[in-house]
Design an enzyme around this catalytic site. Structure first.
Site, PDB file in Angstrom:
ATOM      1  N   ALA A 157      -8.951 -11.333  -6.361  1.00  0.00           N
ATOM      2  CA  ALA A 157      -8.510 -10.375  -7.381  1.00  0.00           C
ATOM      3  C   ALA A 157      -9.483  -9.241  -7.646  1.00  0.00           C
ATOM      4  O   ALA A 157     -10.662  -9.328  -7.340  1.00  0.00           O
ATOM      5  CB  ALA A 157      -8.223 -11.104  -8.674  1.00  0.00           C
ATOM      6  N   TRP A 189       0.547 -14.207  -6.992  1.00  0.00           N
ATOM      7  CA  TRP A 189      -0.186 -14.652  -8.185  1.00  0.00           C
ATOM      8  C   TRP A 189      -0.932 -13.488  -8.803  1.00  0.00           C
ATOM      9  O   TRP A 189      -0.255 -12.494  -9.125  1.00  0.00           O
ATOM     10  CB  TRP A 189      -0.971 -15.939  -7.938  1.00  0.00           C
ATOM     11  CG  TRP A 189      -2.096 -15.983  -6.957  1.00  0.00           C
ATOM     12  CD1 TRP A 189      -3.429 -16.090  -7.272  1.00  0.00           C
ATOM     13  CD2 TRP A 189      -2.031 -16.020  -5.519  1.00  0.00           C
ATOM     14  NE1 TRP A 189      -4.174 -16.154  -6.122  1.00  0.00           N
ATOM     15  CE2 TRP A 189      -3.350 -16.120  -5.036  1.00  0.00           C
ATOM     16  CE3 TRP A 189      -1.008 -15.950  -4.589  1.00  0.00           C
ATOM     17  CZ2 TRP A 189      -3.667 -16.163  -3.687  1.00  0.00           C
ATOM     18  CZ3 TRP A 189      -1.310 -15.993  -3.233  1.00  0.00           C
ATOM     19  CH2 TRP A 189      -2.619 -16.100  -2.800  1.00  0.00           C
ATOM     20  N   ASP A 190      -2.248 -13.508  -8.953  1.00  0.00           N
ATOM     21  CA  ASP A 190      -2.954 -12.497  -9.760  1.00  0.00           C
ATOM     22  C   ASP A 190      -2.439 -11.081  -9.481  1.00  0.00           C
ATOM     23  O   ASP A 190      -2.410 -10.638  -8.336  1.00  0.00           O
ATOM     24  CB  ASP A 190      -4.442 -12.515  -9.448  1.00  0.00           C
ATOM     25  CG  ASP A 190      -5.102 -13.839  -9.756  1.00  0.00           C
ATOM     26  OD1 ASP A 190      -4.385 -14.810 -10.041  1.00  0.00           O
ATOM     27  OD2 ASP A 190      -6.332 -13.903  -9.702  1.00  0.00           O
ATOM     28  N   GLU A 234     -12.295 -16.094 -16.115  1.00  0.00           N
ATOM     29  CA  GLU A 234     -11.670 -15.409 -14.981  1.00  0.00           C
ATOM     30  C   GLU A 234     -11.027 -14.082 -15.375  1.00  0.00           C
ATOM     31  O   GLU A 234     -10.523 -13.900 -16.482  1.00  0.00           O
ATOM     32  CB  GLU A 234     -10.577 -16.305 -14.390  1.00  0.00           C
ATOM     33  CG  GLU A 234     -11.104 -17.697 -14.046  1.00  0.00           C
ATOM     34  CD  GLU A 234     -10.544 -18.211 -12.750  1.00  0.00           C
ATOM     35  OE1 GLU A 234     -11.043 -17.773 -11.705  1.00  0.00           O
ATOM     36  OE2 GLU A 234      -9.602 -19.025 -12.795  1.00  0.00           O
ATOM     37  N   ARG A 253     -16.760 -12.756  -8.917  1.00  0.00           N
ATOM     38  CA  ARG A 253     -15.519 -12.150  -8.425  1.00  0.00           C
ATOM     39  C   ARG A 253     -14.759 -11.375  -9.505  1.00  0.00           C
ATOM     40  O   ARG A 253     -15.199 -11.261 -10.638  1.00  0.00           O
ATOM     41  CB  ARG A 253     -14.623 -13.245  -7.844  1.00  0.00           C
ATOM     42  CG  ARG A 253     -14.221 -14.340  -8.813  1.00  0.00           C
ATOM     43  CD  ARG A 253     -13.259 -15.301  -8.106  1.00  0.00           C
ATOM     44  NE  ARG A 253     -12.784 -16.363  -8.956  1.00  0.00           N
ATOM     45  CZ  ARG A 253     -13.120 -17.641  -8.827  1.00  0.00           C
ATOM     46  NH1 ARG A 253     -13.969 -18.018  -7.893  1.00  0.00           N
ATOM     47  NH2 ARG A 253     -12.621 -18.554  -9.639  1.00  0.00           N
TER      48      ARG A 253
HETATM   49  C1  FRU Z   1      -7.370 -16.649 -10.716  1.00  0.00           C
HETATM   50  C2  FRU Z   1      -8.259 -16.696  -9.493  1.00  0.00           C
HETATM   51  C3  FRU Z   1      -9.134 -15.452  -9.455  1.00  0.00           C
HETATM   52  C4  FRU Z   1      -9.383 -15.296  -7.994  1.00  0.00           C
HETATM   53  C5  FRU Z   1      -8.085 -15.756  -7.390  1.00  0.00           C
HETATM   54  C6  FRU Z   1      -8.211 -16.379  -6.032  1.00  0.00           C
HETATM   55  O1  FRU Z   1      -6.065 -17.040 -10.487  1.00  0.00           O
HETATM   56  O2  FRU Z   1      -9.039 -17.853  -9.514  1.00  0.00           O
HETATM   57  O3  FRU Z   1     -10.302 -15.614 -10.212  1.00  0.00           O
HETATM   58  O4  FRU Z   1      -9.721 -13.977  -7.678  1.00  0.00           O
HETATM   59  O5  FRU Z   1      -7.514 -16.665  -8.289  1.00  0.00           O
HETATM   60  O6  FRU Z   1      -6.968 -16.686  -5.507  1.00  0.00           O
END
Ligand code: FRU
Length: 447
Positions: free
Chosen positions: A123, A52-53, A276, A203
């Site tokens: 992230a 993901w991220d 985010e 974060r």
């Molecule tokens: C976005 C998020 C980020 C975080 C991560 C955790 O997709 O919520 O803000 O760092 O996923 O998995």
């Protein structure tokens, strides 16, 4: 809406500017901001993990690093058999490298097992510094040896990594020195204890050197503390619980391990809980601030989407006004509203390229909160867990417009050419049609 109708910058609550309810009420899907339906990729370069991220290794000035002809991305990952909703509990940062931005090689986990801070890492951003060292800024989620998982979040760095690269490949080499850089202060940035029960955020550190001032910053996702009885959001506690912000810290010396808090640069009290993965694209002295947010993190009575939102200002500290009048830059189509998330915009060849990850698809009428009620294999079947097609946007003043898309995992950088746009091919007579139209109205459905 014409440019003349654009709202002025709105005041923030704890920040110099805010995302106001009036601005957010203008959010609306149009062909200019709505992506086509995304389907699973033909081949996945990382089939053993959910991805993901994702973010690039960059130089101090923000340009995408090229090391011996390789570019590097970092991604949050989890084993491919992990239920998608559980992936945040076991997130591990892995890296991938590529020569052409299309074919990616898996480099493995960045950090040695058990050395990074937090019980898992979320992230961040990555700096390839002038001395050849790599600093990976990340979110330390929970505590390293906690028996029960917590959602405490601190901003951390793994500094002092190095890169071994040659014509055959690239390896990121430790050891990394891990250090907590920032913890919420309870004053500008809400602590978990102050939080009113919504998803807590502190974060997603993003390293940014301001070309105008040369100052070195970290941007991050946070929440603004709202004292009980505060005269904001009509004094309504239910709306005040939504208090997302984009935080700012500055390094007095440029040392990427030394940070001092400043006021947040944007907040959304009474509007949205989660701004985010904030990041900035500067063009011609204008600062375009981008964040991702969810449909379900908008305050009651506001209807947003899972989408990339953007704001623009003449200086990094603002004041910011929303792009496109509402802030909405890029979203998923109405018939696949959760198909991608966690967008990252960067400039390349005069366009704004936007990467994201392929999230939940083929949900039919199910909402995101319903996914966890499905049998495990159904949850896995409907989760992309890989890098999504890159979207191509035009950025023109306060306006953005979707132009087209590239393949999954296609992340152009450096001298890479972009393929011609469909509309240009039509206009040139290389494809049939009337010409001139660069965006289509997307009305797809799953086969
Ligand atoms: C976005 C998020 C980020 C975080 C991560 C955790 O997709 O919520 O803000 O760092 O996923 O998995």
């Amino acid at each position: 809406m014409s440019v003349d109708d654009d709202p002025d910058p709105a005041p923030g609550f704890g920040a110099r500017s805010g995302w106001s309810r009036e601005q957010a009420e203008r959010i609306e899907r149009t062909p200019s901001n709505t992506a086509p339906v995304v389907y699973p990729p033909a081949a996945d370069p990382a089939p053993d993990v959910h991805v993901w991220d994702t973010w690039f290794l960059r130089e101090r000035d923000g340009s995408i690093a090229e090391v011996d002809g390789w570019r590097v991305i970092f991604s949050l990952t989890a084993p491919a058999d992990c239920l998608p909703g559980k992936r945040h509990d076991v997130a591990t940062i892995r890296y991938f490298y590529s020569r052409d931005g299309e074919r990616w090689h898996a480099g493995g986990p960045v950090f040695e097992a058990g050395r990074a801070l937090g019980s898992r890492q979320w992230a961040g951003s990555a700096l390839y510094d002038d001395d050849g060292t790599v600093s990976l800024f990340y979110t330390a989620a929970g505590f390293r040896d906690e028996a029960d998982l917590t959602y405490h979040q601190r901003i951390a760095v793994g500094a002092g990594g190095r890169i071994d690269a040659d014509g055959d490949g690239l390896e990121l080499v430790g050891p990394f020195d891990h250090e907590i850089l920032l913890a919420a202060d309870g004053d500008r940035y809400e602590t978990e204890a102050q939080s009113r029960g919504m998803i807590y955020t502190f974060r997603d550190p993003w390293f940014y050197e301001d070309p105008a001032t040369g100052e070195t910053h970290l941007l991050f996702e946070a929440n603004t503390p709202v004292p009980e009885g505060a005269a904001v959001a009509d004094g309504d506690p239910a709306r005040q619980a939504f208090n997302g912000s984009v935080g700012l810290a500055t390094s007095p010396t440029g040392d990427p391990t030394d940070w001092v808090f400043e006021e947040p640069i944007l907040d959304a009290v009474g509007v949205n809980q989660e701004l985010e993965r904030p990041h900035v694209v500067e063009r011609d002295g204008r600062y375009h601030l981008f964040v991702s947010s969810h449909l379900h993190t908008f305050a009651p009575d506001l209807e947003g989407h899972d989408a990339l939102y953007g704001f623009v200002a003449d200086s990094l500290r603002g004041p910011y006004r929303p792009l496109n009048g509402s802030g909405l830059v890029l979203t998923n189509p109405a018939n696949a509203p959760y198909q991608t998330y966690s967008w990252l915009a960067y400039e390349h060849a005069g366009e704004l390229l936007v990467s994201s990850f392929f999230n939940y698809y083929d949900l039919g009428g199910l909402g995101i909160d319903d996914v966890g009620t499905l049998p495990g294999e159904e949850q896995l079947r409907r989760f992309g867990g890989t890098v999504a097609p890159t979207m191509r946007l035009r950025l023109d003043g306060d306006r953005t417009r979707l132009l087209g898309k590239l393949a999954h995992w296609h992340l152009p950088a450096g001298d890479d050419d972009l393929p011609p746009l469909l509309g240009d091919l039509v206009a040139d007579g290389r494809l049939g049609g009337e010409g001139g139209e660069e965006t289509a109205t997307y009305e797809y459905s799953y086969p």
